[in-house]
Scaffold this active site. Structure first.
Site, PDB file in Angstrom:
ATOM      1  N   ASP A 324       0.854  -1.187   0.000  1.00  0.00           N
ATOM      2  CA  ASP A 324       0.000   0.000   0.000  1.00  0.00           C
ATOM      3  C   ASP A 324       0.890   1.237   0.000  1.00  0.00           C
ATOM      4  O   ASP A 324       1.944   1.242   0.636  1.00  0.00           O
ATOM      5  CB  ASP A 324      -0.886   0.025   1.246  1.00  0.00           C
ATOM      6  CG  ASP A 324      -2.154  -0.789   1.054  1.00  0.00           C
ATOM      7  OD1 ASP A 324      -2.612  -0.885  -0.097  1.00  0.00           O
ATOM      8  OD2 ASP A 324      -2.670  -1.333   2.040  1.00  0.00           O
ATOM      9  N   GLU A 365      -5.924  15.813   7.436  1.00  0.00           N
ATOM     10  CA  GLU A 365      -5.930  16.750   6.317  1.00  0.00           C
ATOM     11  C   GLU A 365      -6.634  18.050   6.708  1.00  0.00           C
ATOM     12  O   GLU A 365      -6.163  19.154   6.419  1.00  0.00           O
ATOM     13  CB  GLU A 365      -6.619  16.123   5.097  1.00  0.00           C
ATOM     14  CG  GLU A 365      -5.852  14.971   4.465  1.00  0.00           C
ATOM     15  CD  GLU A 365      -6.162  13.640   5.121  1.00  0.00           C
ATOM     16  OE1 GLU A 365      -6.847  13.641   6.175  1.00  0.00           O
ATOM     17  OE2 GLU A 365      -5.712  12.605   4.611  1.00  0.00           O
ATOM     18  N   PHE A 393     -16.845  13.408   5.168  1.00  0.00           N
ATOM     19  CA  PHE A 393     -16.408  12.776   3.922  1.00  0.00           C
ATOM     20  C   PHE A 393     -17.021  11.382   3.811  1.00  0.00           C
ATOM     21  O   PHE A 393     -17.072  10.635   4.785  1.00  0.00           O
ATOM     22  CB  PHE A 393     -14.882  12.675   3.889  1.00  0.00           C
ATOM     23  CG  PHE A 393     -14.347  11.942   2.691  1.00  0.00           C
ATOM     24  CD1 PHE A 393     -14.093  12.612   1.503  1.00  0.00           C
ATOM     25  CD2 PHE A 393     -14.117  10.570   2.741  1.00  0.00           C
ATOM     26  CE1 PHE A 393     -13.602  11.937   0.396  1.00  0.00           C
ATOM     27  CE2 PHE A 393     -13.631   9.885   1.643  1.00  0.00           C
ATOM     28  CZ  PHE A 393     -13.371  10.574   0.467  1.00  0.00           C
ATOM     29  N   ARG A 398     -17.091  11.642  -1.978  1.00  0.00           N
ATOM     30  CA  ARG A 398     -15.683  12.054  -2.049  1.00  0.00           C
ATOM     31  C   ARG A 398     -15.511  13.551  -1.740  1.00  0.00           C
ATOM     32  O   ARG A 398     -14.638  14.212  -2.278  1.00  0.00           O
ATOM     33  CB  ARG A 398     -15.081  11.711  -3.419  1.00  0.00           C
ATOM     34  CG  ARG A 398     -14.992  10.221  -3.682  1.00  0.00           C
ATOM     35  CD  ARG A 398     -14.205   9.912  -4.926  1.00  0.00           C
ATOM     36  NE  ARG A 398     -14.858  10.436  -6.112  1.00  0.00           N
ATOM     37  CZ  ARG A 398     -14.223  10.694  -7.262  1.00  0.00           C
ATOM     38  NH1 ARG A 398     -12.916  10.487  -7.350  1.00  0.00           N
ATOM     39  NH2 ARG A 398     -14.878  11.154  -8.304  1.00  0.00           N
ATOM     40  N   SER A 400     -16.217  16.694   1.651  1.00  0.00           N
ATOM     41  CA  SER A 400     -16.640  17.042   3.008  1.00  0.00           C
ATOM     42  C   SER A 400     -16.825  18.553   3.044  1.00  0.00           C
ATOM     43  O   SER A 400     -16.447  19.259   2.102  1.00  0.00           O
ATOM     44  CB  SER A 400     -15.599  16.602   4.037  1.00  0.00           C
ATOM     45  OG  SER A 400     -14.394  17.336   3.893  1.00  0.00           O
ATOM     46  N   LYS A 412     -15.108  20.877   0.087  1.00  0.00           N
ATOM     47  CA  LYS A 412     -13.765  20.597  -0.440  1.00  0.00           C
ATOM     48  C   LYS A 412     -13.720  19.098  -0.699  1.00  0.00           C
ATOM     49  O   LYS A 412     -14.296  18.295   0.044  1.00  0.00           O
ATOM     50  CB  LYS A 412     -12.664  21.023   0.542  1.00  0.00           C
ATOM     51  CG  LYS A 412     -12.550  20.175   1.799  1.00  0.00           C
ATOM     52  CD  LYS A 412     -11.333  20.609   2.616  1.00  0.00           C
ATOM     53  CE  LYS A 412     -11.116  19.686   3.817  1.00  0.00           C
ATOM     54  NZ  LYS A 412     -12.186  19.737   4.813  1.00  0.00           N
ATOM     55  N   ASP A 539      -9.143  -5.900   3.344  1.00  0.00           N
ATOM     56  CA  ASP A 539      -7.875  -6.503   2.912  1.00  0.00           C
ATOM     57  C   ASP A 539      -7.861  -8.018   3.116  1.00  0.00           C
ATOM     58  O   ASP A 539      -6.963  -8.703   2.616  1.00  0.00           O
ATOM     59  CB  ASP A 539      -6.694  -5.904   3.694  1.00  0.00           C
ATOM     60  CG  ASP A 539      -6.409  -4.463   3.313  1.00  0.00           C
ATOM     61  OD1 ASP A 539      -6.562  -4.141   2.121  1.00  0.00           O
ATOM     62  OD2 ASP A 539      -6.046  -3.674   4.192  1.00  0.00           O
TER      63      ASP A 539
END
EC number: 7.2.2.6
Length: 697
Positions: A324, A365, A393, A398, A400, A412, A539
């Site tokens: 990843d 972020e 989000f 995609r 928020s 954004k 996963d």
């Protein structure tokens, strides 16, 4: 004013020294205990029921029994003194004991680790929530899968489970050795908790996921004690080859008296037994189990729990590693790097609306956007955002942002998603949006578009940093012949830039969990072995499909159950070290096998002339080592055969140092060191032993 500081620093250093000294003393005591236990076990393992599991050493033990019995019977040969049989039998006994000691020593290290783990299994009580809401206190041993338990601050988590309510800091040092607590919360990939760990803050409600005896610690104890250890396919194959060689040499030795009788002379039984023991590969036969156990031990010391030796071996044969991007190749914390206005907008306007969209955003972020805007002294109305309704989000949107009280919507998010959202409200898209977004992507960043209602103001440039040294590590893997494939959800431009900077061979952009399985299967269809890391439930299918699946201990129960290795430190980059350990295990086994077979050559030149010189004087020409006498030659070869086993135990336990290089270069290097060395060392060793033995014969 400086004197107290100096004194305090000195005292701190002294306390640190005492702590280190205590650790050293404890380590020495533990090592002594392990050695003492191994010595006792080496005798206990003489039981034929145990020895028969190692056919080579079982043959040596049979040889000991035969020569020991013969030492009490009249000798059939006048050339063989009475003390010879008992001497041979004692040497054979020590040969078996040394082999047993090597195996017991390796097992003892695992037992010491198991004892340490058992200390974390304390008799604790759990607060079980019944269906009617009542809370009942029961012993942890009475918990069953599906029980709901409340764990408060300062309490031990009674068994493995998943958090279904609340958030807490958990001390996992008893399992991982890491003193810093980790956050566990309901939902997501960090909900899994392990029995024996401690809640150090807040309160969580967990659902138990294992029955008594099936917990993570129980599995660890079982594995490191060796109770669940099974021989790996490579180990079985090598053992089959060595056993076949032993059987062939046994047939040769048994039929040899027929030919010698035809030639008119007889060979004493003790000499035949000595010949057989020197012919068969006793060195690797005595160390084979220890090498396998020690390989598992090295992985465990690296804080990786291997579910089987097969997984460790498979790691050594890996051709492709799936990695990843986030958290493995990069730090995973995308931070605001700069702001880019579009059209006629200003950087102040972009910063203002970017900050308002991020005030209620608790993601790394979002926090980085606030820090960047404040660092640039751009003003924004925080209260305005706090009074609004936060829009989190979601993978579907995609985006928020926040819906302000006056009806204004601030967003954004991903370029395509925000553009589509603006267009749906009748807005127009500035011409330079895609151009600047592509520029950010080409530099390896992630572009987020900032929009208010139907108007785009600019872009936030988020940048993730490649971990230092990754390019060198990937170059080492390339030298090993291992291909690296980076999987990322980023767009192709961003993925290509990161891949180039990190030095991976290939990348898969906009990758979804099902895409990882496709990549793994595609590599496996080419006949390659594949390794990958993961921590989430999504996963799990790929971890199960991979030949080596390394799950993070901080991940979900589904991921850990699907994998065949678990990293207790939850460090995805450790897959690279695991591959190195696997290769070291295979190389150690191969090198010592080469050495074992090669050193038989010197033993042939010692024992064969000694057997036939009296009857066939011309055989003296083969006595190139100029050994003292036939008897000293036989004894010297046997003594060397026995002594070489304990001398090689440290190498078998530690493993041969592995340096990244091509398979051909590695083969040439090992043949030179362990092949040629395996021929030269016995010649020197047997000659030195013969000089000493000759003083007493």
């Amino acid at each position: 004013m400086m004197r107290p500081v100096v004194v305090k620093e000195k005292q701190l250093n002294e306390s640190q020294i005492h702590a280190v000294e205590d650790e050293v003393r404890q380590a020495k005591t533990m090592d002594r205990d392990i050695v003492t236990h191994a010595m006792k076990q080496s005798v206990a393992k003489l039981n034929p029921k145990v020895m028969i599991k190692n056919p080579i050493m079982f043959v040596v033990e049979i040889g000991f029994i035969i020569t020991f019995i013969l030492s009490f019977l009249p000798s059939s040969s006048s050339s063989i003194p009475g003390w010879f049989n008992i001497t041979v039998s004692l040497i054979l006994l020590f040969t078996v004991l040394f082999a047993n000691f090597a195996e017991a020593l390796a097992e003892g290290r695992g037992k010491a680790q198991a004892d340490s783990l058992k200390q974390s299994k304390k008799d604790v009580f759990a607060n079980v929530v019944k269906e009617n809401g009542d809370i009942v206190q029961v012993s942890a041993t009475d918990l069953r899968k599906g029980d709901v338990v409340i764990v408060k601050q300062g309490e031990m988590i009674p068994s493995d489970g998943e958090v279904i309510k609340g958030l807490a800091s958990v001390d996992e040092s008893a399992i991982t050795g890491e003193s810093a607590p980790v956050i566990k919360e309901a939902g997501g990939d960090f909900c899994s908790v392990t029995g024996g760990t401690m809640v150090v803050s807040d309160e969580i409600t967990i659902v138990i996921t294992s029955n008594p005896g099936e917990s993570f610690i129980d599995k660890m104890i079982s594995l490191v004690e060796g109770a669940a250890r099974q021989k790996t396919p490579n180990e079985i194959a090598l053992n089959t080859v060595l056993t076949s060689l032993t059987l062939i040499f046994l047939i040769v030795v048994v039929t040899l008296p027929i030919f010698t009788n035809y030639l008119g002379f007889q060979i004493d039984t003790a000499v035949l037994v000595a010949l057989l023991v020197c012919l068969i590969p006793t060195t690797i036969g005595g160390l084979l189990s220890a090498i396998g156990i020690a390989g598992m031990d090295r992985v465990t010391k690296f804080n990786v729990l291997a579910m089987s030796g097969k997984a460790v071996e498979a790691a050594g044969d890996i051709n492709t590693i799936i990695l990843d991007k986030t958290g493995t190749i990069t730090f995973g914390n995308r931070m605001a790097h700069t702001l880019l206005p579009v059209g006629n907008e200003t950087i102040e306007q972009v910063g203002k609306w970017a900050a308002i969209s991020s005030v209620l955003d608790e993601t790394p972020e979002g926090r980085s956007v606030i820090e960047y805007v404040q660092g640039k002294s751009i003003s924004y109305n925080r209260e305005l955002a706090e009074q609004g309704e936060f829009v989190p989000f979601k993978a579907e949107t995609r985006m928020s942002g926040v819906d302000l009280q006056d009806g204004t919507k601030v967003r954004k998010g991903a370029v395509g998603a925000v553009i589509e959202w603006v267009e749906s409200q009748g807005g127009t898209i500035p011409k330079d949006v895609n151009q600047k977004a592509d520029l950010i992507s080409k530099e390896g960043g992630t572009p987020l578009v900032v929009a208010v209602d139907n108007r785009i103001y600019g872009l936030i440039y988020l940048k993730d940093t490649v971990k230092p040294g990754m390019r060198d590590r990937f170059e080492q893997l390339r030298q090993m012949g291992i291909k690296t494939v980076m999987c990322t959800g980023d767009n192709p431009l961003t993925a290509a830039t990161i891949a180039k900077e990190a030095g991976v061979d290939e990348f898969v952009a906009e990758c979804k969990p099902e895409d990882k399985i496709a990549v793994i299967k595609a590599e496996q269809d080419k006949g390659k072995l594949v390794a990958m890391t993961g921590d989430g439930t999504n996963d799990a299918p790929a971890l199960a499909q991979a030949d080596v699946g390394l799950a993070m201990n901080s991940g979900t129960t589904a991921a850990k159950e699907a994998a065949n290795m678990i990293d207790l430190d939850s460090n995805p980059t450790k897959i690279i070290e695991v591959v190195g350990i696997g290769k070291q295990l295979l190389m150690t086994r191969g090198a010592l096998t080469t050495f074992s077979i090669a050193n038989d050559i010197a033993k042939y030149f010692a024992i064969i002339p000694a057997m036939f010189t009296l009857a066939i004087p011309q055989m003296e020409a083969l006595n190139i080592m100029k050994l003292t006498s036939p008897l000293s030659a036989i004894l010297s070869a046997l003594i060397f055969n026995a002594v070489i086993i304990p001398l090689l135990i440290p190498l078998a336990m530690k493993g041969i140092a592995y340096k990244p290089m091509s398979s051909n270069a590695l083969l040439s290097r090992n043949l030179l060191i362990y092949g040629l060395g395996g021929v030269i060392v016995p010649f020197i060793g047997i000659k030195v032993i013969d000089m000493i033995v000759g003083l007493f014969i």
